[in-house]
Structures are given as C-alpha cells and as structure tokens.
Design a protein around this motif. Sequence first.
Motif, PDB file in Angstrom:
ATOM      1  N   GLY A  97      53.836  35.849  38.264  1.00  0.00           N
ATOM      2  CA  GLY A  97      53.065  34.814  37.581  1.00  0.00           C
ATOM      3  C   GLY A  97      52.054  34.120  38.463  1.00  0.00           C
ATOM      4  O   GLY A  97      51.698  32.964  38.226  1.00  0.00           O
TER       5      GLY A  97
ATOM      6  N   ALA B  14      43.413  35.611  34.318  1.00  0.00           N
ATOM      7  CA  ALA B  14      44.401  35.394  35.369  1.00  0.00           C
ATOM      8  C   ALA B  14      43.809  35.307  36.759  1.00  0.00           C
ATOM      9  O   ALA B  14      44.562  35.231  37.743  1.00  0.00           O
ATOM     10  CB  ALA B  14      45.440  36.514  35.338  1.00  0.00           C
TER      11      ALA B  14
ATOM     12  N   GLU C 174      43.161  24.900  38.476  1.00  0.00           N
ATOM     13  CA  GLU C 174      42.849  24.942  37.052  1.00  0.00           C
ATOM     14  C   GLU C 174      44.003  25.631  36.330  1.00  0.00           C
ATOM     15  O   GLU C 174      44.261  26.817  36.538  1.00  0.00           O
ATOM     16  CB  GLU C 174      41.531  25.678  36.811  1.00  0.00           C
ATOM     17  CG  GLU C 174      40.327  24.922  37.376  1.00  0.00           C
ATOM     18  CD  GLU C 174      39.008  25.560  36.988  1.00  0.00           C
ATOM     19  OE1 GLU C 174      39.015  26.411  36.055  1.00  0.00           O
ATOM     20  OE2 GLU C 174      37.985  25.231  37.615  1.00  0.00           O
ATOM     21  N   PRO C 175      44.715  24.912  35.472  1.00  0.00           N
ATOM     22  CA  PRO C 175      45.979  25.429  34.920  1.00  0.00           C
ATOM     23  C   PRO C 175      45.841  26.673  34.065  1.00  0.00           C
ATOM     24  O   PRO C 175      46.807  27.414  33.889  1.00  0.00           O
ATOM     25  CB  PRO C 175      46.511  24.252  34.095  1.00  0.00           C
ATOM     26  CG  PRO C 175      45.315  23.396  33.815  1.00  0.00           C
ATOM     27  CD  PRO C 175      44.408  23.549  34.992  1.00  0.00           C
ATOM     28  N   GLY C 176      44.655  26.945  33.528  1.00  0.00           N
ATOM     29  CA  GLY C 176      44.498  28.113  32.680  1.00  0.00           C
ATOM     30  C   GLY C 176      44.793  29.415  33.393  1.00  0.00           C
ATOM     31  O   GLY C 176      45.325  30.367  32.788  1.00  0.00           O
TER      32      GLY C 176
ATOM     33  N   ARG D 249      46.955  29.963  35.905  1.00  0.00           N
ATOM     34  CA  ARG D 249      48.408  30.144  36.054  1.00  0.00           C
ATOM     35  C   ARG D 249      49.053  30.446  34.705  1.00  0.00           C
ATOM     36  O   ARG D 249      49.995  31.239  34.612  1.00  0.00           O
ATOM     37  CB  ARG D 249      49.036  28.916  36.702  1.00  0.00           C
ATOM     38  CG  ARG D 249      50.509  29.097  37.048  1.00  0.00           C
ATOM     39  CD  ARG D 249      50.999  28.009  37.977  1.00  0.00           C
ATOM     40  NE  ARG D 249      50.302  28.074  39.252  1.00  0.00           N
ATOM     41  CZ  ARG D 249      50.634  28.881  40.251  1.00  0.00           C
ATOM     42  NH1 ARG D 249      51.658  29.701  40.111  1.00  0.00           N
ATOM     43  NH2 ARG D 249      49.952  28.867  41.366  1.00  0.00           N
ATOM     44  N   ALA D 250      48.543  29.809  33.642  1.00  0.00           N
ATOM     45  CA  ALA D 250      49.100  30.073  32.312  1.00  0.00           C
ATOM     46  C   ALA D 250      48.879  31.525  31.906  1.00  0.00           C
ATOM     47  O   ALA D 250      49.780  32.182  31.368  1.00  0.00           O
ATOM     48  CB  ALA D 250      48.472  29.128  31.289  1.00  0.00           C
ATOM     49  N   ALA D 251      47.670  32.055  32.181  1.00  0.00           N
ATOM     50  CA  ALA D 251      47.389  33.454  31.845  1.00  0.00           C
ATOM     51  C   ALA D 251      48.253  34.396  32.678  1.00  0.00           C
ATOM     52  O   ALA D 251      48.782  35.393  32.172  1.00  0.00           O
ATOM     53  CB  ALA D 251      45.909  33.753  32.058  1.00  0.00           C
TER      54      ALA D 251
ATOM     55  N   GLY E   8      51.106  33.710  33.820  1.00  0.00           N
ATOM     56  CA  GLY E   8      52.456  33.591  33.282  1.00  0.00           C
ATOM     57  C   GLY E   8      52.663  34.428  32.032  1.00  0.00           C
ATOM     58  O   GLY E   8      53.734  35.014  31.828  1.00  0.00           O
ATOM     59  N   ARG E   9      51.629  34.523  31.188  1.00  0.00           N
ATOM     60  CA  ARG E   9      51.738  35.368  29.989  1.00  0.00           C
ATOM     61  C   ARG E   9      51.898  36.836  30.378  1.00  0.00           C
ATOM     62  O   ARG E   9      52.703  37.571  29.779  1.00  0.00           O
ATOM     63  CB  ARG E   9      50.501  35.196  29.104  1.00  0.00           C
ATOM     64  CG  ARG E   9      50.419  33.853  28.389  1.00  0.00           C
ATOM     65  CD  ARG E   9      49.366  33.860  27.300  1.00  0.00           C
ATOM     66  NE  ARG E   9      48.017  34.045  27.823  1.00  0.00           N
ATOM     67  CZ  ARG E   9      47.230  33.059  28.229  1.00  0.00           C
ATOM     68  NH1 ARG E   9      47.666  31.799  28.184  1.00  0.00           N
ATOM     69  NH2 ARG E   9      46.009  33.305  28.674  1.00  0.00           N
TER      70      ARG E   9
ATOM     71  N   THR F  16      55.423  37.488  31.672  1.00  0.00           N
ATOM     72  CA  THR F  16      56.394  37.640  30.592  1.00  0.00           C
ATOM     73  C   THR F  16      56.308  39.032  29.969  1.00  0.00           C
ATOM     74  O   THR F  16      57.325  39.683  29.716  1.00  0.00           O
ATOM     75  CB  THR F  16      56.156  36.568  29.511  1.00  0.00           C
ATOM     76  OG1 THR F  16      56.328  35.263  30.105  1.00  0.00           O
ATOM     77  CG2 THR F  16      57.117  36.719  28.349  1.00  0.00           C
TER      78      THR F  16
END
Length: 400
Positions: free
Chosen positions: A317, A341, A365-367, A369-371, A373-374, A377
């Motif tokens: 991630g 990502a 920029e949190p986007g 890390r969120a990408a 993380g997707r 998963t």
Amino acid sequence: MSGFLFVVPPLVGHINPAVGVAAELAARGHRVAWACPDPGLVARLAEPDAEVFGCAGPVPGADGAQRPAGLRGPEALKFLWEWYLVPLAEAMAPGVRAAVESARPEVVVADQQAFAGALVAERLGVPWATSATTSAELVDPLAGLPRVKEHLHGLLADLRLRIGDPSGTADPRFSPRLALAFSTPELVGPKGALKGDQLRYVGPSIAARPTAPGFPWQWLDSGRPTVLVTLGTANTDVGGRFLDVCLEAMREQADRVQTVIADPGGALGADGGTAPGQEDKDVLIVPSVPQPALLERVDAVVCHAGHNTVCEALWHGLPLVVAPIRDDQPVVAGQVVDAGAGVRIRFGRVSATRLGAAVDEVLHEPGFRAAAGRIRTAFRAAGGAPAAATHLEHLARESR
C-alpha cells in the motif's frame, strides 16, 4: 502428481514471480523443473537443490553489446527484440527442447520474454501456459505504431519457422490455454489488450526471501517518514546521476524525512557524504536492502518502475515516485500514474527540486496512499502463487 517446466530468461524480475508458484506446486507434491541460461541464478532465487536445465543463451551484457545511449521509445523496443529477445530464444531453444524431453512435463510454463519456452512446447505438442511477469504486456503499447508492430510480428514469425511449429498461429507471449497475469485490473487499467477466458489475474507472486544479516534496523526512526530509493539490480550502469539527485533532494528534506538508498554499483561512493554501508541520522546508503522486510517499515518508494518493485511496493500500500528508464518501465509507470498511486518524473533530467516535490506529493497528499491501498486490497484478494498453482493444476488435468 503432474510435472511442470518453468522456462525463464536470466532476469531476476522474471524469475522471482515464478519462484513462489514453483514452490507452491512442489508443496502440493508436483514435479517442478526449470530451464534457464543461468542455472546458478535460479538456484539462488529458488531452492539450492532445484532441478535446473542450463540452456545456452546470451546473458545481458555478457557479449559486450551495449545499448546505444539515449535510445527511447520504439527504437528502444526494436533494439530489445532484435538484440536480446529473439537471439535469446534461438540460443535457448536446443536446451529447452532437451529439458522438455528429459523432464517430460505435463505443462511448460513459459515466461513472456522467453519465447523459446512457448515455441518449443508448441513444436513438441506439449501444453504451455504464459507467465506474464510484467503488466506492460497486458496492454498494447504499439497500438499507435503499426509499422513497429508489423516488424516485431515479422520477427516472431521468422523465429517460429526456425524453432517452433511452422503451422502454429499462437503469439508466443500469450498462451491460448492459460495466461497467468501477475497483476490485477486495478493496476493494468481499462486498456488491457488481452481478453478471453485464458487470462487469469492472480496478483503478485511474492515468495518469502531470506533476509541477509547486517542491515541496521536500529537506524530507522519511527518519528519520521522513511523513503526507499532503489533502481533494482539491472540499472547500475546508468543510475549514477539519478542517485546523486536523490541524495541531494533527500538531504534537503532531512529535517522531516529519512531515506534509504540502495546503491549496488557504488555510484555514490564516499563523496556522497555517507559511504556505502555507513549511516548517519538522515540518509543510509547500502549496496543492497532486504526489500520485502524493509517495505513493511517505509512510507513511500522512489524507483525505476520495474514491475517487481512496483508490485512489492503496492502490495504494502505504498505510493510511488516512478522514473522509468527503458523496456517495459514507461508502460508500468503510466499504469501507476493512471491508477492514482504515484507521480512520474523524468529519469534523465529530473532536478533535486522536482524530485523532492514529488516525494512530498506522495507522502502528504492522501489520494496517492488511498489509491495504493485500493491496489493493495486487490492484489491480496487475487490469490497470488496459490491461485496461479491451482490454474496450472487445472491445465495439467485437462491436458491428460
């Protein structure tokens, strides 16, 4: 019990994903063998007692051939095929044939860049599966380059006449029976060119690797984000300037970030301020890193967009700063950026200021890390080596 022969080029990034699958098959009681121009490399990455059939072939750089400086885009791809992939296949073919006749596998598992595996299996009438160890081959990077595509298809057709079944029609990069893609659609994106029931997205095959002693784990400071900089194992000849820029950029951020730089070729040297193998509180320069274990402790990765490194980072991630150099790396870098990502920078021209800004982007920029993380998963849900082994078992049963 079935038999499987893995045919791989002498490239770490192409052998590593197969190692986990081979280990899973062996644990289930199947016979596993390998064919590779560098048996010692397979033994080092797999098991020391692995059954490996050597097959003569050009190991990168062994013949003194040098890639022309500044070669990019279609010309770089043509060079790769004309001066490496096709000669490699032709040189490997006799050894691969001998391996198939000796090991008598139910299935040949052919890496996409080891054309001899597919073509020899085709000629001998043995079922074969594709090991797609880079997501770059799952799209069509030549969609806008019809003349280059036609030229490369011509090279494959001529190669088939020499080492394969002249009446065959299958692209040796894509088995019509089973293509194992060590990625997922979340990274490959909607432009995937390979369609059909034979395609199986299994995600990364990440096998346990021994952790060499000596890494200074006590150096890591949990109070600051940690960034890993790595250009993999095959880019020591071109990485000096880029590592210099990374060192400069990360020293400027040392009040808030600490950095581990892998420098296998000693490009930075003692003049970098921290000699290889030594440490200060801000930057650690080492010839190699225990990458799987270290990725559990870092916050972002700066790399060359090599598929193995990208997948291992996203498996954890971690957002990326990607600086592609050659071969499939520009395509993989584009997939990382399109997935949200990571950030892409120019390997040969990036400044310390731009590199530092890119690291700041992915860290804060949190986007990003969120990408990442997707994708993490999706990777972990895809099944990895066990899923790949199950698909190969099914093919072996169908082929009896």
